[in-house]
Design a protein around this motif. Structure first.
Motif, PDB file in Angstrom:
ATOM      1  N   GLU A 158       0.834  -1.204   0.000  1.00 56.22           N
ATOM      2  CA  GLU A 158       0.000   0.000   0.000  1.00 56.22           C
ATOM      3  C   GLU A 158       0.873   1.260   0.000  1.00 56.22           C
ATOM      4  O   GLU A 158       0.613   2.207  -0.740  1.00 56.22           O
ATOM      5  N   LYS A 159       1.922   1.238   0.798  1.00 52.56           N
ATOM      6  CA  LYS A 159       2.842   2.377   0.868  1.00 52.56           C
ATOM      7  C   LYS A 159       3.538   2.595  -0.486  1.00 52.56           C
ATOM      8  O   LYS A 159       3.670   3.728  -0.948  1.00 52.56           O
ATOM      9  N   LEU A 160       3.967   1.514  -1.106  1.00 52.58           N
ATOM     10  CA  LEU A 160       4.612   1.612  -2.415  1.00 52.58           C
ATOM     11  C   LEU A 160       3.651   2.170  -3.467  1.00 52.58           C
ATOM     12  O   LEU A 160       4.046   2.991  -4.302  1.00 52.58           O
ATOM     13  N   LEU A 161       2.401   1.740  -3.421  1.00 58.72           N
ATOM     14  CA  LEU A 161       1.399   2.246  -4.367  1.00 58.72           C
ATOM     15  C   LEU A 161       1.120   3.727  -4.141  1.00 58.72           C
ATOM     16  O   LEU A 161       0.971   4.495  -5.098  1.00 58.72           O
ATOM     17  N   GLU A 162       1.038   4.131  -2.886  1.00 57.41           N
ATOM     18  CA  GLU A 162       0.813   5.549  -2.584  1.00 57.41           C
ATOM     19  C   GLU A 162       1.966   6.400  -3.101  1.00 57.41           C
ATOM     20  O   GLU A 162       1.749   7.477  -3.665  1.00 57.41           O
ATOM     21  N   THR A 163       3.188   5.910  -2.924  1.00 58.82           N
ATOM     22  CA  THR A 163       4.358   6.632  -3.413  1.00 58.82           C
ATOM     23  C   THR A 163       4.324   6.727  -4.934  1.00 58.82           C
ATOM     24  O   THR A 163       4.586   7.797  -5.496  1.00 58.82           O
ATOM     25  N   ALA A 164       3.986   5.638  -5.591  1.00 59.88           N
ATOM     26  CA  ALA A 164       3.911   5.642  -7.052  1.00 59.88           C
ATOM     27  C   ALA A 164       2.829   6.600  -7.531  1.00 59.88           C
ATOM     28  O   ALA A 164       3.025   7.335  -8.503  1.00 59.88           O
ATOM     29  N   GLU A 165       1.693   6.616  -6.851  1.00 56.72           N
ATOM     30  CA  GLU A 165       0.601   7.506  -7.235  1.00 56.72           C
ATOM     31  C   GLU A 165       1.018   8.973  -7.133  1.00 56.72           C
ATOM     32  O   GLU A 165       0.655   9.802  -7.971  1.00 56.72           O
ATOM     33  N   GLN A 166       1.800   9.281  -6.121  1.00 57.76           N
ATOM     34  CA  GLN A 166       2.270  10.655  -5.955  1.00 57.76           C
ATOM     35  C   GLN A 166       3.209  11.054  -7.087  1.00 57.76           C
ATOM     36  O   GLN A 166       3.303  12.234  -7.427  1.00 57.76           O
ATOM     37  N   LEU A 167       3.900  10.083  -7.658  1.00 61.25           N
ATOM     38  CA  LEU A 167       4.842  10.370  -8.725  1.00 61.25           C
ATOM     39  C   LEU A 167       4.160  10.507 -10.090  1.00 61.25           C
ATOM     40  O   LEU A 167       4.702  11.123 -10.996  1.00 61.25           O
ATOM     41  N   VAL A 168       2.989   9.892 -10.197  1.00 58.27           N
ATOM     42  CA  VAL A 168       2.289   9.919 -11.476  1.00 58.27           C
ATOM     43  C   VAL A 168       1.640  11.288 -11.674  1.00 58.27           C
ATOM     44  O   VAL A 168       0.942  11.794 -10.808  1.00 58.27           O
ATOM     45  N   LYS A 169       1.896  11.860 -12.781  1.00 59.02           N
ATOM     46  CA  LYS A 169       1.310  13.159 -13.128  1.00 59.02           C
ATOM     47  C   LYS A 169       0.657  13.022 -14.496  1.00 59.02           C
ATOM     48  O   LYS A 169       1.000  12.158 -15.284  1.00 59.02           O
ATOM     49  N   LYS A 170      -0.268  13.878 -14.768  1.00 64.82           N
ATOM     50  CA  LYS A 170      -0.836  13.898 -16.112  1.00 64.82           C
ATOM     51  C   LYS A 170      -0.728  15.320 -16.650  1.00 64.82           C
ATOM     52  O   LYS A 170      -0.633  16.289 -15.890  1.00 64.82           O
TER      53      LYS A 170
ATOM     54  N   VAL B  35      -0.202  23.805 -21.764  1.00 68.15           N
ATOM     55  CA  VAL B  35      -0.150  22.474 -21.168  1.00 68.15           C
ATOM     56  C   VAL B  35       0.549  22.580 -19.819  1.00 68.15           C
ATOM     57  O   VAL B  35       1.626  23.145 -19.711  1.00 68.15           O
ATOM     58  N   THR B  36      -0.120  22.038 -18.795  1.00 71.41           N
ATOM     59  CA  THR B  36       0.449  22.065 -17.448  1.00 71.41           C
ATOM     60  C   THR B  36       0.403  20.673 -16.846  1.00 71.41           C
ATOM     61  O   THR B  36      -0.387  19.825 -17.270  1.00 71.41           O
ATOM     62  N   GLU B  37       1.235  20.470 -15.856  1.00 70.53           N
ATOM     63  CA  GLU B  37       1.270  19.207 -15.138  1.00 70.53           C
ATOM     64  C   GLU B  37       0.299  19.306 -13.971  1.00 70.53           C
ATOM     65  O   GLU B  37       0.334  20.253 -13.204  1.00 70.53           O
ATOM     66  N   VAL B  38      -0.592  18.327 -13.850  1.00 68.64           N
ATOM     67  CA  VAL B  38      -1.554  18.322 -12.755  1.00 68.64           C
ATOM     68  C   VAL B  38      -1.494  16.976 -12.041  1.00 68.64           C
ATOM     69  O   VAL B  38      -1.087  15.980 -12.633  1.00 68.64           O
ATOM     70  N   PRO B  39      -1.881  16.934 -10.780  1.00 74.00           N
ATOM     71  CA  PRO B  39      -1.877  15.647 -10.055  1.00 74.00           C
ATOM     72  C   PRO B  39      -2.784  14.644 -10.743  1.00 74.00           C
ATOM     73  O   PRO B  39      -3.811  14.985 -11.304  1.00 74.00           O
ATOM     74  N   PHE B  40      -2.374  13.391 -10.678  1.00 76.57           N
ATOM     75  CA  PHE B  40      -3.158  12.308 -11.238  1.00 76.57           C
ATOM     76  C   PHE B  40      -4.393  12.102 -10.393  1.00 76.57           C
ATOM     77  O   PHE B  40      -4.345  12.031  -9.186  1.00 76.57           O
ATOM     78  N   ASP B  41      -5.555  11.997 -11.031  1.00 70.60           N
ATOM     79  CA  ASP B  41      -6.818  11.728 -10.352  1.00 70.60           C
ATOM     80  C   ASP B  41      -7.175  10.278 -10.634  1.00 70.60           C
ATOM     81  O   ASP B  41      -7.494   9.925 -11.766  1.00 70.60           O
ATOM     82  N   ALA B  42      -7.106   9.437  -9.604  1.00 67.26           N
ATOM     83  CA  ALA B  42      -7.341   8.012  -9.784  1.00 67.26           C
ATOM     84  C   ALA B  42      -8.813   7.664  -9.903  1.00 67.26           C
ATOM     85  O   ALA B  42      -9.162   6.536 -10.188  1.00 67.26           O
ATOM     86  N   SER B  43      -9.698   8.621  -9.700  1.00 67.97           N
ATOM     87  CA  SER B  43     -11.124   8.321  -9.778  1.00 67.97           C
ATOM     88  C   SER B  43     -11.514   8.094 -11.227  1.00 67.97           C
ATOM     89  O   SER B  43     -10.944   8.675 -12.150  1.00 67.97           O
ATOM     90  N   PRO B  44     -12.486   7.192 -11.474  1.00 68.79           N
ATOM     91  CA  PRO B  44     -12.915   6.911 -12.850  1.00 68.79           C
ATOM     92  C   PRO B  44     -13.546   8.154 -13.493  1.00 68.79           C
ATOM     93  O   PRO B  44     -14.206   8.944 -12.835  1.00 68.79           O
ATOM     94  N   ASN B  45     -13.337   8.284 -14.778  1.00 69.63           N
ATOM     95  CA  ASN B  45     -13.896   9.447 -15.516  1.00 69.63           C
ATOM     96  C   ASN B  45     -15.314   9.234 -15.919  1.00 69.63           C
ATOM     97  O   ASN B  45     -15.827   8.287 -16.197  1.00 69.63           O
TER      98      ASN B  45
END
Length: 87
Positions: free
Chosen positions: A56-68, A77-87
């Motif tokens: 879980e900790k590793l996934l949270e860290t990876a999620e923080q690194l993912v940007k869109k 074009v700007t970098e924004v935090p990844f939103d893991a919620s379904p579109n």
């Protein structure tokens, strides 16, 4: 904490997500067989719990690194935090 537990904890700090999942799979298969002595089953359960928190900790860290990248209304074009919620 026993010396062997300290060594295991230190070893688990550098473990990859894939290795965590593989070990969790081994633990589940061992426990599902149902032929383990109670003490060994409890030990594996404790290890599995620790590994699940590590995953879980590793996934949270990876999620923080993912940007869109998103194009704003101004066309920039700007970098924004990844939103893991379904579109």
């Amino acid at each position: 904490m026993k010396k062997s537990e300290e060594a295991d904890a230190a070893k688990n700090e550098d473990i990859s997500f894939e290795a965590v999942i593989a070990r969790l799979d081994e633990i589940v298969r061992s426990m599902e067989r149902g032929d383990l002595p109670l003490e060994e089953a409890i030990t594996l359960f404790e290890e599995g719990t620790k590994l699940s928190f590590k995953a879980e900790k590793l996934l949270e860290t990876a999620e923080q690194l993912v940007k869109k990248l998103a194009r704003g209304e101004d066309g920039v074009v700007t970098e924004v935090p990844f939103d893991a919620s379904p579109n």
